[in-house]
Design an enzyme around this catalytic site. Structure first.
Site, PDB file in Angstrom:
ATOM      1  N   LEU A  28      37.596  42.245  45.867  1.00 39.08           N
ATOM      2  CA  LEU A  28      38.094  43.389  46.593  1.00 39.08           C
ATOM      3  C   LEU A  28      38.337  43.285  48.110  1.00 39.08           C
ATOM      4  CD1 LEU A  28      35.750  46.346  44.972  1.00 39.08           C
ATOM      5  CD2 LEU A  28      38.086  45.390  44.337  1.00 39.08           C
ATOM      6  N   ALA A  30      40.766  45.019  51.475  1.00 41.51           N
ATOM      7  CA  ALA A  30      41.373  46.243  52.258  1.00 41.51           C
ATOM      8  C   ALA A  30      42.317  47.208  51.561  1.00 41.51           C
ATOM      9  CB  ALA A  30      41.642  45.965  53.728  1.00 41.51           C
ATOM     10  N   GLY A  31      43.339  46.103  50.611  1.00 43.37           N
ATOM     11  CA  GLY A  31      44.340  46.850  49.813  1.00 43.37           C
ATOM     12  C   GLY A  31      43.648  47.589  48.912  1.00 43.37           C
ATOM     13  N   HIS A  32      42.619  46.988  48.117  1.00 42.43           N
ATOM     14  CA  HIS A  32      41.819  47.847  47.146  1.00 42.43           C
ATOM     15  C   HIS A  32      41.106  49.018  47.768  1.00 42.43           C
ATOM     16  CE1 HIS A  32      41.881  43.630  45.335  1.00 42.43           C
ATOM     17  NE2 HIS A  32      42.273  44.261  44.356  1.00 42.43           N
ATOM     18  N   GLN A  56      46.681  38.522  30.838  1.00 46.13           N
ATOM     19  CA  GLN A  56      47.821  38.747  31.712  1.00 46.13           C
ATOM     20  C   GLN A  56      48.216  37.218  32.556  1.00 46.13           C
ATOM     21  OE1 GLN A  56      45.880  42.103  34.131  1.00 46.13           O
ATOM     22  NE2 GLN A  56      47.091  41.123  35.768  1.00 46.13           N
ATOM     23  N   GLN A 143      51.677  49.512  45.747  1.00 43.08           N
ATOM     24  CA  GLN A 143      53.042  49.248  45.934  1.00 43.08           C
ATOM     25  C   GLN A 143      53.149  47.818  45.936  1.00 43.08           C
ATOM     26  OE1 GLN A 143      55.137  50.232  49.694  1.00 43.08           O
ATOM     27  NE2 GLN A 143      56.667  48.819  49.040  1.00 43.08           N
ATOM     28  N   LYS A 144      52.233  47.069  46.563  1.00 40.79           N
ATOM     29  CA  LYS A 144      52.346  45.589  46.458  1.00 40.79           C
ATOM     30  C   LYS A 144      52.794  45.010  45.460  1.00 40.79           C
ATOM     31  CE  LYS A 144      50.622  41.409  47.355  1.00 40.79           C
ATOM     32  NZ  LYS A 144      50.168  41.053  45.897  1.00 40.79           N
ATOM     33  N   ASP A 145      52.041  45.672  44.196  1.00 38.55           N
ATOM     34  CA  ASP A 145      52.647  45.143  42.771  1.00 38.55           C
ATOM     35  C   ASP A 145      53.584  46.193  42.219  1.00 38.55           C
ATOM     36  OD1 ASP A 145      50.728  42.584  42.376  1.00 38.55           O
ATOM     37  OD2 ASP A 145      49.601  44.228  43.172  1.00 38.55           O
TER      38      ASP A 145
END
Ligand code: PAJ
Length: 265
Positions: A28, A30-32, A56, A143-145
Site C-alpha cells: 500500500l 499513498a494512491g491506495h 491477472q 484513475q491510474k488504472d
C-alpha cells in the site's frame, strides 16, 4: 481492525449494509490511501482487500516478484480507519476445480489488454468475486488504472451488480511519477528516466488543449528517453471520459499512466 482470511469468515464478519470496499494487491502507498480515505468518508464500514491475484498475471510477468509486505499494509490500513481487511489465500479464492471466468469484451481489448492477454479476465473475475463476498454498496478504483476502472464499470453495468463504482484521481510523487507498487522495483537510474512518462502525458495534454495531436506530442518526449521502451501511447474514450494513456518499460518494470483530456471522474 479485524483481519479475515477465508470467504466464510468474511461473510460472517461483514455487515450487510453500509459497506465500502477498496480492492488492492497490497504494498500500500499513498494512491491506495487516497482510495481508503475516499471510502472512509462515505461508508459506515470500510473493508480493504489485499490479494495479489495470480490470474491477472501472465506467464512471464512479475507475480513472483510483486512486492508484498502484509505487516506494513496492516499498519497502514489500521491507521486509515479500515474496519476489516480481507486477505484470502490463493486456494481460498481459486479452489481446485475453479472454472468460471468473467470476460468483458470490448473494453478489455487494446492498450493493457493487447500487451497482457488474459489480464483483464483475471481482474474482472477477482473483482466480481470480491463484490460477491464483501457485498459492498460502493467500491473504489483509481484513475491510474483507467482501463481497469472502465472495465469494472462495464462489468457492474452488464451483470447488474448492486455496487456503485467510485473513481479517485491519480496520486503522484512530487516529481510527477504516478505512485505504483511496482515503483519499488525500479533502480535509481530507472526511477530517474521514468519521469519522462508523466512529462510526456502532461505535454500531450497541453498539446491537446491547443488543438494539436496529443499522441505525437507525448511520443516526442518519450522518444527523447531512449532507455525507456514504449509499449503504447494512445487516446481512448471510457464512459464519456477521454484519456491519453501510455505504457513504458524501464528495465524489466512496466509502468502505466494516463491523463484526462475530456470529461471528469
Ligand atoms: P493495485 O495495483 O493494488 O491497485 C489497487 C487500486 O489502487 C486500483 O484501483 C488502482 O487504480 C489504485 N491506485 C494504484 N495507484 C494509484 C495512484 N497512484 N493513485 C490513485 N489510485 C491508485 O489494481 C489492482 O491492485 C488490482 O488489479 C485489483 C483491482 C485489486 C484486482 O486484483
Amino acid at each position: 481492525m479485524k483481519v479475515v482470511r477465508t470467504v466464510d469468515d468474511a461473510r460472517a464478519a461483514i455487515p450487510s449494509a453500509g459497506v465500502g470496499l477498496v480492492p488492492t494487491m497490497g504494498a500500500l502507498h499513498a494512491g491506495h490511501v487516497a482510495l481508503l480515505r475516499a471510502a472512509r468518508a462515505e461508508n459506515e464500514t470500510l473493508v480493504a482487500s489485499i490479494f495479489v491475484n495470480p490470474t491477472q498475471f501472465g506467464p512471464g510477468e512479475d507475480y513472483g516478484e510483486y512486492p508484498r509486505d502484509e505487516e506494513r499494509d496492516l499498519h497502514v490500513a489500521e491507521a486509515e480507519g479500515v474496519d476489516l481487511v480481507f486477505a484470502p489465500s490463493v486456494d481460498g479464492m481459486y479452489p481446485d476445480g475453479f472454472q468460471t471466468w468473467v470476460e468483458v469484451e470490448q473494453v478489455a481489448r487494446g492498450l493493457e489488454g493487447a500487451a497482457r492477454p488474459e489480464h483483464f479476465r483475471g481482474v474482472a473475475t477477482a473483482c466480481l468475486k470480491l463484490f460477491n463476498i464483501v457485498r459492498p454498496a460502493r467500491a473504489y478504483f483509481g484513475q491510474k488504472d483507467a482501463q481497469q476502472a472502465a472495465l469494472v464499470e462495464q462489468l457492474v453495468r452488464d451483470l447488474n451488480v448492486p455496487v456503485e463504482i467510485r473513481l479517485v484521481s491519480t496520486v503522484r510523487d512530487e516529481d510527477g511519477l504516478a505512485l505504483s507498487s511496482r515503483n519499488a522495483l525500479l533502480s535509481s537510474e530507472e526511477r530517474a528516466t521514468a519521469i519522462a512518462l508523466p512529462r510526456a502525458l502532461s505535454r500531450g495534454k497541453l498539446a491537446f488543449a491547443s488543438g494539436e495531436d496529443p499522441i505525437a506530442a507525448a511520443r516526442a518526449v518519450l522518444d527523447a528517453e531512449p532507455s525507456l521502451g514504449v509499449d503504447y501511447v494512445e487516446t481512448a474514450r471510457f464512459n464519456g471520459r477521454v484519456h491519453l494513456l501510455a505504457a513504458v518499460r524501464a528495465g524489466r518494470t512496466r509502468l502505466i499512466d494516463n491523463v484526462l483530456l475530456e470529461g471528469s471522474l
